[in-house]
Design a protein around this motif. Structure first.
Motif, PDB file in Angstrom:
ATOM      1  N   HIS A   1      50.571  13.726   6.322  1.00  0.00           N
ATOM      2  CA  HIS A   1      50.226  12.214   6.320  1.00  0.00           C
ATOM      3  C   HIS A   1      51.564  11.465   5.935  1.00  0.00           C
ATOM      4  O   HIS A   1      52.585  12.020   5.655  1.00  0.00           O
ATOM      5  CB  HIS A   1      49.354  12.199   4.883  1.00  0.00           C
ATOM      6  CG  HIS A   1      48.324  13.046   5.090  1.00  0.00           C
ATOM      7  ND1 HIS A   1      47.081  12.354   5.497  1.00  0.00           N
ATOM      8  CD2 HIS A   1      47.585  14.057   4.549  1.00  0.00           C
ATOM      9  CE1 HIS A   1      45.973  13.288   5.621  1.00  0.00           C
ATOM     10  NE2 HIS A   1      46.477  14.338   4.780  1.00  0.00           N
TER      11      HIS A   1
ATOM     12  N   HIS B   1      53.162   8.228   3.697  1.00  0.00           N
ATOM     13  CA  HIS B   1      53.222   7.974   2.394  1.00  0.00           C
ATOM     14  C   HIS B   1      53.690   6.875   1.841  1.00  0.00           C
ATOM     15  O   HIS B   1      54.182   5.877   2.794  1.00  0.00           O
ATOM     16  CB  HIS B   1      54.349   9.216   1.761  1.00  0.00           C
ATOM     17  CG  HIS B   1      55.560   8.869   1.918  1.00  0.00           C
ATOM     18  ND1 HIS B   1      56.372   8.209   1.382  1.00  0.00           N
ATOM     19  CD2 HIS B   1      56.415   9.450   3.107  1.00  0.00           C
ATOM     20  CE1 HIS B   1      57.872   8.127   1.941  1.00  0.00           C
ATOM     21  NE2 HIS B   1      57.579   9.054   2.877  1.00  0.00           N
TER      22      HIS B   1
ATOM     23  N   PRO C   1      50.442   9.858  -1.291  1.00  0.00           N
ATOM     24  CA  PRO C   1      50.099   9.963   0.141  1.00  0.00           C
ATOM     25  C   PRO C   1      49.291   8.807   0.530  1.00  0.00           C
ATOM     26  O   PRO C   1      48.607   8.107  -0.256  1.00  0.00           O
ATOM     27  CB  PRO C   1      49.333  11.230   0.022  1.00  0.00           C
ATOM     28  CG  PRO C   1      48.674  11.265  -1.140  1.00  0.00           C
ATOM     29  CD  PRO C   1      49.746  10.779  -1.954  1.00  0.00           C
TER      30      PRO C   1
ATOM     31  N   THR D   1      46.783   8.775   3.113  1.00  0.00           N
ATOM     32  CA  THR D   1      45.985   9.766   3.755  1.00  0.00           C
ATOM     33  C   THR D   1      45.132   9.352   5.058  1.00  0.00           C
ATOM     34  O   THR D   1      44.779   9.953   5.977  1.00  0.00           O
ATOM     35  CB  THR D   1      44.963  10.388   2.929  1.00  0.00           C
ATOM     36  OG1 THR D   1      44.100   9.764   2.181  1.00  0.00           O
ATOM     37  CG2 THR D   1      45.816  11.362   1.854  1.00  0.00           C
TER      38      THR D   1
ATOM     39  N   GLU E   1      48.165  10.049   9.671  1.00  0.00           N
ATOM     40  CA  GLU E   1      48.883  10.943   9.721  1.00  0.00           C
ATOM     41  C   GLU E   1      49.455  11.340  11.183  1.00  0.00           C
ATOM     42  O   GLU E   1      49.023  10.505  12.188  1.00  0.00           O
ATOM     43  CB  GLU E   1      47.882  12.322   9.578  1.00  0.00           C
ATOM     44  CG  GLU E   1      46.804  12.443  10.644  1.00  0.00           C
ATOM     45  CD  GLU E   1      45.949  13.669  10.262  1.00  0.00           C
ATOM     46  OE1 GLU E   1      46.173  14.262   9.287  1.00  0.00           O
ATOM     47  OE2 GLU E   1      45.109  14.026  11.276  1.00  0.00           O
TER      48      GLU E   1
END
Length: 190
Positions: free
Chosen positions: A35, A37, A61, A63, A66
């Protein structure tokens, strides 16, 4: 009787016994993900109770984005990244091959990522960690987070790596700041 490092089938093995397992060669295609950040909230070198210095940071993160790395092993030496400018990810893949005892290995490393480059989302960090995981997956291994972090720092030289290599919300210095081991979700912050 077969020589050490050779199976009766003729495939070579890696006798390094990572996690007490032999890796049967040739490697399979491996896939890894990591992922993005949200940058660093706290970063620096911290002194622990024992006086030992430790680099660390806190980040969250992202998410929704990615990096996806696919490692296609082949008989050629060296890592050939696609796109060609993903040289840090290629270095990470080569270091991972070396770590698992296959320094002479090679292959194509494909990076697919919507993470914007140069916006502070850790795009190269995500590429590097995804590449490490892809090579490990090709060997049938899952590396420890500390191993991923060490390989990633060697490949990239950036200090945001250890935090992104861990799962969830991060605090690398949890040995020194145990209350930061997990940052509460935004809903609990008010």
């Amino acid at each position: 009787m077969t020589p050490k490092g050779t199976l009766r089938s003729g495939h070579r093995t890696n006798p390094s016994n990572i996690n007490n397992e032999n890796i049967v060669l040739p490697l399979a295609v491996g896939v890894g993900r990591a992922h993005a950040h949200h940058g660093e909230f706290l970063q620096g070198v911290f002194e622990g109770e024992n006086g030992r210095l430790c680099r660390g940071l806190v980040t969250l993160p992202l998410t929704s984005q990615e990096s996806l790395a696919t490692f296609w092993p082949d008989e050629q030496n060296g890592i050939r990244p696609r796109p060609a400018n993903r040289t840090k990810a290629a270095r990470a893949a080569a270091l991972t091959l070396e770590h698992i005892g296959m320094a002479e290995g090679g292959g194509e490393l494909t990076i697919e990522s919507p993470i914007m480059i140069g916006h502070g989302y850790g795009s190269s960090t995500a590429d590097v960690i995804a590449a490490i995981r892809a090579v490990a997956a090709a060997a049938g291994l899952t590396l420890r987070q500390s191993t991923i972090a060490r390989l990633a720092v060697a490949a990239e030289g950036a200090s945001d790596i250890p935090s992104v290599a861990a799962a969830g919300a991060f605090a690398v210095t949890t040995a020194f700041f145990p209350r930061l081991a997990r940052i509460p979700s935004a809903s609990r912050l008010g």
